[in-house]
Design a protein around this motif. Structure first.
Motif, short mmCIF file in Angstrom:
data_model
loop_
_atom_site.label_atom_id
_atom_site.label_comp_id
_atom_site.label_asym_id
_atom_site.label_seq_id
_atom_site.Cartn_x
_atom_site.Cartn_y
_atom_site.Cartn_z
N PHE A 1 61.41 13.81 19.64
CA PHE A 1 60.45 14.84 20.08
C PHE A 1 59.10 14.21 20.45
O PHE A 1 58.37 14.73 21.28
CB PHE A 1 60.21 15.90 19.01
CG PHE A 1 61.41 16.75 18.68
CD1 PHE A 1 62.61 16.63 19.36
CD2 PHE A 1 61.33 17.71 17.67
CE1 PHE A 1 63.72 17.41 19.04
CE2 PHE A 1 62.42 18.51 17.35
CZ PHE A 1 63.61 18.35 18.03
N THR B 1 58.42 13.14 24.26
CA THR B 1 58.44 14.08 25.39
C THR B 1 57.19 13.94 26.27
O THR B 1 56.08 13.78 25.77
CB THR B 1 58.52 15.54 24.89
OG1 THR B 1 58.37 16.39 26.03
CG2 THR B 1 57.44 15.88 23.90
N ARG C 1 60.56 21.11 19.07
CA ARG C 1 61.31 20.46 20.15
C ARG C 1 60.59 20.77 21.47
O ARG C 1 59.94 21.81 21.60
CB ARG C 1 62.76 20.89 20.14
CG ARG C 1 63.04 22.35 20.37
CD ARG C 1 64.54 22.63 20.37
NE ARG C 1 65.16 22.32 19.10
CZ ARG C 1 66.07 21.33 18.92
NH1 ARG C 1 66.47 20.60 19.94
NH2 ARG C 1 66.58 21.12 17.74
N PRO C 2 60.73 19.87 22.47
CA PRO C 2 59.93 19.97 23.69
C PRO C 2 59.92 21.34 24.36
O PRO C 2 58.86 21.83 24.76
CB PRO C 2 60.57 18.91 24.59
CG PRO C 2 61.08 17.88 23.65
CD PRO C 2 61.55 18.64 22.44
#
Lengths: 235, 235
Positions: free
Chosen positions: A116, A119, A85-86
């Motif tokens: 994701f 991003t 995840r970012p």
């Protein structure tokens, strides 16, 4: 910042740089540098050494540079990481860079949320920014290579076997597998899954490409912690 | 959350719990649990097992609980950590908890900024919250012991020698020291410094108390990364 990292554009002569922006701010506010002070410096993808502050004000600093020291060796490692995840991605990029990973491949996986991939932290500039923070932290000058692979199957079937050939191929995966080996002498290709882990199909495909599952004990670690723990064990 | 961690107050009968708040939200929004589903659960400082969802709505969930499994063993480790900056503290507490550290001592050091001691993240409730997140991540139920020592010298002179007696005493410190050992069999007391490292006086005092300096290579790692790397190497 344990190393002031210099880029080609900073050099105004062979042994002289002029800095502004983030690095100047850090020198002024955190390091509280004064003219005459000596700083540890390195040239991006080049040698390390020392820089003496010739002059500095709130607009710019000028340093005289002497470079004579090789950066620390890279780990002989290609790390395949399911895209985190970012927020985690930013930290993992710093960790990967500061630990000396040679090549990072960010890969899709069934459990990677599609969002994701949207991003802004995945742009080349944003990736480079985090990698540089990692180099400055660790006192290294050499950027790791980062490759983005949005499609799991074609990458693992068509490209991974050649990448992993001649290396020790490993997949970090909880379960009834051998323990991750320690202090290996050869080059390693290591795959680390997303939160929730690889799905069985992915573990199979990675094994077909030459990566064998290994585990790290009963505890489930966050991706960033697992990366560090596996690397510290392997090298 | 890889383990639903239950506290004494959740139990409405010996084998039944009622939940609301953060854990209910996680069950509904992340895990998307429905009645009949089975979840991995553990009782704080107790056994682990499974919980079957009997009913749930947006207000509360009721589960039938069966506990029969011991949590993973703790690392036989007392970790002395120079108090990190507040943002790092939160993450380090989670890491320490998820990796199974038995006892954590947060210690002052010359390079710990005085303001760090004022953070609300140092209250017992805030520390416990982060430790619990670490246990939920790793699938453990046993809280590490956390001790706060605001004065370096009296602690290191008067209390540390007895704490470290009979253990392998180590200080992580960059420099011309032996490498950190691998796969030790005995209990360990390990001290990790602040950003910028221990000052020489502190390394001397820790050595007098029985902790010998060891290094982890040329790369300077962030505190959180250094903790994970040293633990993965030692155990």
């Amino acid at each position: 910042m344990n190393l002031l990292l210099l880029e080609d554009g900073d050099f105004i002569a062979e042994d002289r740089v002029r800095l502004s922006g983030r690095r100047l701010k850090h020198m002024l506010e955190v390091q509280q540098v004064a003219p005459g002070d000596s700083l540890r410096v390195g040239r991006l993808n080049g040698l390390m050494g020392s820089g003496q502050v010739l002059q500095l004000d709130t607009e710019q600093a000028e340093l005289s540079i002497s470079l004579d020291q090789a950066p620390p060796a890279k780990l002989p490692l290609t790390l395949l990481l399911a895209l985190p995840r970012p927020k985690m991605l930013k930290r993992v990029l710093q960790t990967v860079s500061s630990m000396g990973v040679q090549r990072l491949i960010l890969l899709n996986s069934y459990r990677v949320e599609k969002s994701f991939w949207q991003t802004p932290f995945l742009t080349p500039e944003a990736i480079r920014e985090q990698l540089i923070l990692g180099l400055e932290q660790a006192r290294d000058t050499v950027l790791p290579e980062v490759i983005i692979e949005k499609r799991f199957k074609p990458f693992v079937e068509d490209r991974l076997p050649a990448l992993a050939a001649g290396t020790l191929g490993l997949v970090g995966h909880p379960g009834d597998y051998p323990s991750c080996p320690r202090v290996v002498e050869q080059a390693v290709t290591l795959a680390i899954g997303p939160e929730g882990g690889w799905i069985p199909y992915e573990v199979e495909k990675l094994a077909e490409a030459g990566l064998q599952p290994v585990q790290l004990g009963a505890r489930i670690l966050r991706v960033e912690t697992a990366v560090t723990a596996l690397l510290a064990r392997l090298f």
